[in-house]
Design an enzyme around this catalytic site. Structure first.
Site, PDB file in Angstrom:
ATOM      1  N   ARG A 236      -1.787 -34.965  27.714  1.00 27.40           N
ATOM      2  CA  ARG A 236      -0.399 -35.026  28.147  1.00 27.40           C
ATOM      3  C   ARG A 236       0.180 -33.628  28.094  1.00 27.40           C
ATOM      4  O   ARG A 236      -0.155 -32.838  27.200  1.00 27.40           O
ATOM      5  CB  ARG A 236       0.434 -35.952  27.255  1.00 27.40           C
ATOM      6  N   GLU A 265       6.030 -32.178  34.373  1.00 21.21           N
ATOM      7  CA  GLU A 265       5.366 -32.570  35.621  1.00 21.21           C
ATOM      8  C   GLU A 265       6.137 -33.611  36.429  1.00 21.21           C
ATOM      9  O   GLU A 265       5.943 -33.723  37.644  1.00 21.21           O
ATOM     10  CB  GLU A 265       3.956 -33.097  35.326  1.00 21.21           C
ATOM     11  N   HIS A 297      -2.224 -34.200  37.628  1.00 15.96           N
ATOM     12  CA  HIS A 297      -2.512 -35.416  36.858  1.00 15.96           C
ATOM     13  C   HIS A 297      -3.479 -36.323  37.630  1.00 15.96           C
ATOM     14  O   HIS A 297      -3.189 -37.502  37.881  1.00 15.96           O
ATOM     15  CB  HIS A 297      -1.206 -36.160  36.554  1.00 15.96           C
TER      16      HIS A 297
HETATM   17  N1  NAD Z   1      -5.071 -36.995  32.971  1.00 13.01           N
HETATM   18  C1  NAD Z   1      -5.256 -38.283  33.173  1.00 13.01           C
HETATM   19  O1  NAD Z   1      -5.382 -38.739  34.316  1.00 13.01           O
HETATM   20  C2  NAD Z   1      -5.347 -39.220  31.987  1.00 13.01           C
HETATM   21  C3  NAD Z   1      -5.857 -40.503  32.164  1.00 13.01           C
HETATM   22  C4  NAD Z   1      -5.992 -41.338  31.052  1.00 13.01           C
HETATM   23  C5  NAD Z   1      -5.590 -40.912  29.792  1.00 13.01           C
HETATM   24  N2  NAD Z   1      -5.077 -39.663  29.661  1.00 13.01           N
HETATM   25  C6  NAD Z   1      -4.663 -39.169  28.326  1.00 13.01           C
HETATM   26  O2  NAD Z   1      -5.818 -39.067  27.520  1.00 13.01           O
HETATM   27  C7  NAD Z   1      -5.488 -39.490  26.198  1.00 13.01           C
HETATM   28  C8  NAD Z   1      -6.745 -40.011  25.513  1.00 13.01           C
HETATM   29  O3  NAD Z   1      -7.173 -41.198  26.172  1.00 13.01           O
HETATM   30  P1  NAD Z   1      -8.234 -42.201  25.488  1.00 13.01           P
HETATM   31  O4  NAD Z   1      -8.390 -43.331  26.435  1.00 13.01           O
HETATM   32  O5  NAD Z   1      -9.429 -41.450  25.041  1.00 13.01           O
HETATM   33  O6  NAD Z   1      -7.373 -42.673  24.221  1.00 13.01           O
HETATM   34  P2  NAD Z   1      -7.876 -43.347  22.891  1.00 13.01           P
HETATM   35  O7  NAD Z   1      -6.689 -44.097  22.373  1.00 13.01           O
HETATM   36  O8  NAD Z   1      -9.157 -44.066  23.085  1.00 13.01           O
HETATM   37  O9  NAD Z   1      -8.162 -42.088  21.942  1.00 13.01           O
HETATM   38  C9  NAD Z   1      -7.173 -41.273  21.401  1.00 13.01           C
HETATM   39  C10 NAD Z   1      -7.709 -40.675  20.119  1.00 13.01           C
HETATM   40  O10 NAD Z   1      -6.745 -39.749  19.620  1.00 13.01           O
HETATM   41  C11 NAD Z   1      -6.670 -39.921  18.207  1.00 13.01           C
HETATM   42  N3  NAD Z   1      -5.404 -39.423  17.683  1.00 13.01           N
HETATM   43  C12 NAD Z   1      -4.215 -40.055  17.555  1.00 13.01           C
HETATM   44  N4  NAD Z   1      -3.321 -39.244  17.002  1.00 13.01           N
HETATM   45  C13 NAD Z   1      -3.944 -38.065  16.772  1.00 13.01           C
HETATM   46  C14 NAD Z   1      -3.540 -36.840  16.200  1.00 13.01           C
HETATM   47  N5  NAD Z   1      -2.297 -36.661  15.723  1.00 13.01           N
HETATM   48  N6  NAD Z   1      -4.454 -35.853  16.132  1.00 13.01           N
HETATM   49  C15 NAD Z   1      -5.723 -36.022  16.578  1.00 13.01           C
HETATM   50  N7  NAD Z   1      -6.158 -37.175  17.122  1.00 13.01           N
HETATM   51  C16 NAD Z   1      -5.284 -38.171  17.213  1.00 13.01           C
HETATM   52  C17 NAD Z   1      -6.860 -41.404  17.999  1.00 13.01           C
HETATM   53  O11 NAD Z   1      -7.262 -41.684  16.652  1.00 13.01           O
HETATM   54  C18 NAD Z   1      -7.955 -41.713  19.010  1.00 13.01           C
HETATM   55  O12 NAD Z   1      -9.247 -41.545  18.472  1.00 13.01           O
HETATM   56  C19 NAD Z   1      -4.405 -40.570  26.408  1.00 13.01           C
HETATM   57  O13 NAD Z   1      -3.527 -40.656  25.283  1.00 13.01           O
HETATM   58  C20 NAD Z   1      -3.665 -40.075  27.623  1.00 13.01           C
HETATM   59  O14 NAD Z   1      -2.547 -39.309  27.208  1.00 13.01           O
HETATM   60  C21 NAD Z   1      -4.933 -38.809  30.714  1.00 13.01           C
END
Ligand code: NAD
Length: 332
Positions: A236, A265, A297
């Site tokens: 994000r 964005e 994005h």
């Molecule tokens: N660019 C894109 O098109 C796109 C698409 C999907 C998701 N995303 C982003 O990618 C991120 C990750 O997605 P995911 O499906 O792997 O999520 P997920 O929920 O499977 O994994 C997120 C991980 O982050 C960890 N976490 C939470 N708080 C934290 C902190 N303070 N410090 C370190 N780690 C922490 C959690 O424990 C978890 O293991 C989403 O939150 C979203 O913002 C972006």
């Protein structure tokens, strides 16, 4: 009577994938191009569910207005929910999401950004089209043997880690909730954030945006990083303080940045603004660096992901409608 869904921020590709999956549900989906906001929330009058994406606004004002309009469910067609005021929604409006539509899409895209920036494919593309076949300035490094720091080791990062292992990279990770079993299986270590910053040649962000992670990449954390670090953000935008990133790029502390997300964005991403000037000076500065790739994005944007998004969103709505457990409910 058909169940009514107000669908905000609709793009042609959304309409195509949702209409196809909706053949089995026959919902009355009303597609609106605009992002949901306090001014157009009036369009939710008399609908059963509202479907939104990452750049729509569901703050307390919008949530209260939707509830007053009779909306019973807010269905996010994305994984992240930082644009929803969950406190305001609690007890009034259930919120569902699509927790995983294609973690492969985002993991593969993060890798694509790393490889493009490292080997300067984005610059070579323009050079050769202009008849310039020189290599000056295009030198990269072997990924093999380099250290990558992964922040957040959830669904996306786990796939990325497996891919990076194939490159022979040393992997360091940080997560609030480390998956030690996975680390042991894949042969990587969880370390403190400071150690990750200190050791990594590339840092890739895969944690959610929370109060704790907002602006985690800032002047202070950048100062702890290796000179010449590459930063990849497909998480994000607000994980990074963009002004501090720009300073790091100007000071050449940061050698490259791959940004699929940007903290402001909402105004630009997903829109064609090519006939206007960019009046966001920070974004304009970012776009001026030849060692920065900004994309709109799009990491999620694969055929498979769009199909899965439509399937899960309409299934979430169907579950709600038929009083089945909401497996994808976002609970505060
Ligand atoms: N660019 C894109 O098109 C796109 C698409 C999907 C998701 N995303 C982003 O990618 C991120 C990750 O997605 P995911 O499906 O792997 O999520 P997920 O929920 O499977 O994994 C997120 C991980 O982050 C960890 N976490 C939470 N708080 C934290 C902190 N303070 N410090 C370190 N780690 C922490 C959690 O424990 C978890 O293991 C989403 O939150 C979203 O913002 C972006």
């Amino acid at each position: 009577m058909a169940y009514k869904i107000a669908f905000f921020g609709a793009k042609p590709y959304d309409i195509a994938s949702f209409d196809k999956v909706n053949e089995k549900y026959n919902y009355d989906i009303r597609y609106y191009k605009g992002h949901l906001n306090p001014n157009n929330v009036v369009l939710t009058q008399g609908v059963d569910a509202v479907c939104i994406f990452v750049n729509d606004t569901a703050d307390a004002t919008v949530i209260d207005a939707m509830v007053d309009n009779g909306v019973k469910l807010l269905a996010l067609r994305c994984a992240g929910f930082n644009n929803v005021d969950l406190k305001a929604a609690k007890g009034k409006l259930p919120v569902v999401r699509v927790p995983a539509y294609s973690p492969y899409a985002v993991a593969e895209y993060s890798l694509a950004l790393m490889l493009s920036l490292n080997r300067k494919i984005h610059r070579a593309y323009w050079r050769t089209r202009d008849g310039n076949f020189s290599l000056n300035g295009l030198m990269g490094f072997d990924m093999h043997g380099k250290t990558i720091g992964i922040i957040g080791t959830g669904k996306i990062a786990k796939i990325l880690i497996r891919m990076l292992k194939g490159f022979g990279m040393r992997i360091l990770a940080y997560d609030l909730y480390p998956d030690l079993k996975f680390a042991e299986e894949e042969g990587f270590s969880y370390v403190s954030l400071d150690e990750l910053y200190r050791e990594s040649d590339i840092i890739s962000l895969h944690c959610p945006l929370t109060d704790q992670t907002k602006y985690m990449i800032n002047k202070d954390s950048i100062s702890k990083m290796k000179d010449g670090v590459m930063i990849i953000n497909t998480g994000r935008g607000q994980l990074i303080n963009t002004n501090d990133l720009i300073e790091g790029l100007k000071e050449k502390k940061i050698a490259a940045a791959g940004l699929d997300v940007y903290e402001e964005e909402g105004e630009y991403f997903y829109e064609d603004k090519s006939d206007k000037i960019i009046d966001d000076d920070v974004l304009a500065r970012l776009l001026s660096f030849n060692n920065v790739i900004v994309t709109s994005h799009q990491a999620f944007f694969t055929r498979e992901a769009l199909h899965n998004i439509a399937e899960t969103t309409l299934q979430n709505i169907d579950d709600f409608r038929h009083h089945r457990p909401l497996v994808n409910e976002v609970i505060l």
